[in-house]
Design a protein around this motif. Structure first.
Motif, PDB file in Angstrom:
ATOM      1  N   UNK A 155      12.734  12.335  22.527  1.00  0.00           N
ATOM      2  CA  UNK A 155      11.794  13.069  23.371  1.00  0.00           C
ATOM      3  C   UNK A 155      12.131  14.557  23.336  1.00  0.00           C
ATOM      4  N   UNK A 156      11.129  15.424  23.193  1.00  0.00           N
ATOM      5  CA  UNK A 156      11.405  16.875  23.184  1.00  0.00           C
ATOM      6  C   UNK A 156      12.102  17.329  24.457  1.00  0.00           C
ATOM      7  N   UNK A 157      12.967  18.323  24.301  1.00  0.00           N
ATOM      8  CA  UNK A 157      13.730  18.829  25.430  1.00  0.00           C
ATOM      9  C   UNK A 157      12.819  19.360  26.537  1.00  0.00           C
ATOM     10  N   UNK A 158      11.772  20.075  26.165  1.00  0.00           N
ATOM     11  CA  UNK A 158      10.878  20.643  27.166  1.00  0.00           C
ATOM     12  C   UNK A 158      10.192  19.546  27.978  1.00  0.00           C
ATOM     13  N   UNK A 159       9.939  18.405  27.357  1.00  0.00           N
ATOM     14  CA  UNK A 159       9.287  17.301  28.050  1.00  0.00           C
ATOM     15  C   UNK A 159      10.213  16.715  29.117  1.00  0.00           C
ATOM     16  N   UNK A 160      11.489  16.567  28.783  1.00  0.00           N
ATOM     17  CA  UNK A 160      12.447  16.027  29.751  1.00  0.00           C
ATOM     18  C   UNK A 160      12.626  16.965  30.934  1.00  0.00           C
ATOM     19  N   UNK A 161      12.752  18.245  30.645  1.00  0.00           N
ATOM     20  CA  UNK A 161      12.859  19.201  31.744  1.00  0.00           C
ATOM     21  C   UNK A 161      11.550  19.287  32.525  1.00  0.00           C
ATOM     22  N   UNK A 162      10.431  19.050  31.844  1.00  0.00           N
ATOM     23  CA  UNK A 162       9.148  19.014  32.532  1.00  0.00           C
ATOM     24  C   UNK A 162       9.078  17.880  33.548  1.00  0.00           C
ATOM     25  N   UNK A 163       9.642  16.727  33.201  1.00  0.00           N
ATOM     26  CA  UNK A 163       9.703  15.618  34.147  1.00  0.00           C
ATOM     27  C   UNK A 163      10.572  15.980  35.352  1.00  0.00           C
ATOM     28  N   UNK A 164      11.683  16.673  35.081  1.00  0.00           N
ATOM     29  CA  UNK A 164      12.546  17.116  36.186  1.00  0.00           C
ATOM     30  C   UNK A 164      11.798  18.061  37.113  1.00  0.00           C
ATOM     31  N   UNK A 165      11.029  18.978  36.527  1.00  0.00           N
ATOM     32  CA  UNK A 165      10.240  19.918  37.329  1.00  0.00           C
ATOM     33  C   UNK A 165       9.210  19.160  38.157  1.00  0.00           C
ATOM     34  N   UNK A 166       8.579  18.142  37.549  1.00  0.00           N
ATOM     35  CA  UNK A 166       7.580  17.355  38.279  1.00  0.00           C
ATOM     36  C   UNK A 166       8.214  16.617  39.454  1.00  0.00           C
ATOM     37  N   UNK A 167       9.371  16.019  39.223  1.00  0.00           N
ATOM     38  CA  UNK A 167      10.053  15.288  40.301  1.00  0.00           C
ATOM     39  C   UNK A 167      10.453  16.223  41.441  1.00  0.00           C
ATOM     40  N   UNK A 168      10.974  17.379  41.080  1.00  0.00           N
ATOM     41  CA  UNK A 168      11.373  18.339  42.117  1.00  0.00           C
ATOM     42  C   UNK A 168      10.158  18.890  42.864  1.00  0.00           C
ATOM     43  N   UNK A 169       9.049  19.070  42.140  1.00  0.00           N
ATOM     44  CA  UNK A 169       7.825  19.516  42.795  1.00  0.00           C
ATOM     45  C   UNK A 169       7.310  18.484  43.786  1.00  0.00           C
ATOM     46  N   UNK A 170       7.405  17.201  43.424  1.00  0.00           N
ATOM     47  CA  UNK A 170       7.004  16.137  44.352  1.00  0.00           C
ATOM     48  C   UNK A 170       7.932  16.125  45.564  1.00  0.00           C
ATOM     49  N   UNK A 171       9.220  16.341  45.331  1.00  0.00           N
ATOM     50  CA  UNK A 171      10.166  16.414  46.451  1.00  0.00           C
ATOM     51  C   UNK A 171       9.806  17.554  47.394  1.00  0.00           C
ATOM     52  N   UNK A 172       9.410  18.673  46.821  1.00  0.00           N
ATOM     53  CA  UNK A 172       8.992  19.823  47.640  1.00  0.00           C
ATOM     54  C   UNK A 172       7.784  19.468  48.494  1.00  0.00           C
ATOM     55  N   UNK A 173       6.801  18.786  47.892  1.00  0.00           N
ATOM     56  CA  UNK A 173       5.605  18.384  48.643  1.00  0.00           C
ATOM     57  C   UNK A 173       5.959  17.396  49.752  1.00  0.00           C
ATOM     58  N   UNK A 174       6.842  16.451  49.452  1.00  0.00           N
ATOM     59  CA  UNK A 174       7.263  15.481  50.464  1.00  0.00           C
ATOM     60  C   UNK A 174       8.013  16.156  51.606  1.00  0.00           C
ATOM     61  N   UNK A 175       8.811  17.175  51.272  1.00  0.00           N
ATOM     62  CA  UNK A 175       9.552  17.888  52.305  1.00  0.00           C
ATOM     63  C   UNK A 175       8.603  18.672  53.215  1.00  0.00           C
ATOM     64  N   UNK A 176       7.550  19.223  52.642  1.00  0.00           N
ATOM     65  CA  UNK A 176       6.541  19.896  53.458  1.00  0.00           C
ATOM     66  C   UNK A 176       5.935  18.932  54.469  1.00  0.00           C
ATOM     67  N   UNK A 177       5.633  17.717  54.002  1.00  0.00           N
ATOM     68  CA  UNK A 177       5.057  16.716  54.891  1.00  0.00           C
ATOM     69  C   UNK A 177       6.058  16.275  55.952  1.00  0.00           C
ATOM     70  N   UNK A 178       7.307  16.094  55.554  1.00  0.00           N
ATOM     71  CA  UNK A 178       8.333  15.683  56.519  1.00  0.00           C
ATOM     72  C   UNK A 178       8.525  16.750  57.596  1.00  0.00           C
ATOM     73  N   UNK A 179       8.511  18.005  57.203  1.00  0.00           N
ATOM     74  CA  UNK A 179       8.670  19.076  58.181  1.00  0.00           C
ATOM     75  C   UNK A 179       7.522  19.066  59.181  1.00  0.00           C
ATOM     76  N   UNK A 180       6.313  18.791  58.696  1.00  0.00           N
ATOM     77  CA  UNK A 180       5.153  18.716  59.592  1.00  0.00           C
ATOM     78  C   UNK A 180       5.292  17.552  60.567  1.00  0.00           C
ATOM     79  N   UNK A 181       5.690  16.393  60.064  1.00  0.00           N
ATOM     80  CA  UNK A 181       5.838  15.214  60.917  1.00  0.00           C
ATOM     81  C   UNK A 181       6.983  15.376  61.910  1.00  0.00           C
TER      82      UNK A 181
END
Length: 212
Positions: A155-181
């Motif tokens: 798998x290309x290196x950029x693709x693997x780091x892209x998955x990491x960025x996606x996971x961290x972005x989802x974590x950021x969105x979940x944290x926004x929701x948790x802070x609201x709740x």
């Protein structure tokens, strides 16, 4: 959030060497690892400072955002897939230095993440179910890490780091929701201390009725 962040962290452990030395430069692994551990220690110190001034639900939004930006740097750098065989055995290049700086920033976020996540876990996950819930969420985490490790050359290196960025972005969105709740007045579960105090209060009421 914990599983997504850990998936990115463990993927980083497998990928950082290839990212910093794409042309098999002669990098000093020991020195770089020391820098990573120092950055993580700085993050742990910052976590104790942050918890004195704000709730983890608040400042962890910034931590996830910075971690996402840090992982985006090696993803963008890895888009340049051209290799230069003449750099083999040479010192670390400017490209490698940029990746290393981004990884150090990510390690600071890792240092902040662990104590802060433990605090939030103790607040929102009941103690009697905590181990079971964490183990359930680690099943997809381990599956992802195994997939990355098995296909690290395919798998290309950029693709693997892209998955990491996606996971961290989802974590950021979940944290926004948790802070609201977390700002809402209701409670998701009672802690052991709350149950003991409520039981004690009920017992006192019962004793008062018996006396009267």
């Amino acid at each position: 959030m914990q599983s997504l962040f850990e998936a990115s962290m463990y993927s980083f452990v497998f990928l950082w060497t290839m990212a910093i030395s794409p042309n098999k430069e002669a990098i000093k692994h020991g020195l770089i690892f020391v820098n990573f551990m120092t950055a993580c220690m700085v993050g742990s110190f910052l976590s104790s400072v942050l918890q004195k001034h704000a709730r983890p639900e608040q400042y962890m939004k910034g931590v996830y955002f910075v971690a996402t930006a840090a992982m985006a740097v090696p993803m963008v750098v890895a888009l340049d897939t051209i290799k230069d065989p003449s750099l083999k055995g040479k010192p670390i290049t400017f490209r490698g230095q940029i990746d290393m700086l981004a990884f150090c920033v990510f390690e600071v976020c890792v240092g902040i993440f662990w104590p802060s996540m433990m605090t939030m876990r103790a607040t929102y996950v009941p103690e009697e179910l905590r181990a079971t819930i964490i183990n359930m969420f680690r099943i997809p985490l381990n599956a992802f890490v195994c997939v990355v490790l098995a296909n690290v050359e395919a798998v290309p290196m950029w693709c693997m780091f892209g998955l990491c960025v996606a996971f961290l972005g989802i974590s950021f969105a979940c944290q926004l929701r948790l802070d609201t709740l977390s700002r809402q007045p209701h409670r998701y579960h009672k802690s052991a201390a709350d149950e003991e105090s409520s039981d004690g209060g009920a017992k006192k009421v019962a004793d008062t009725k018996v006396v009267s």
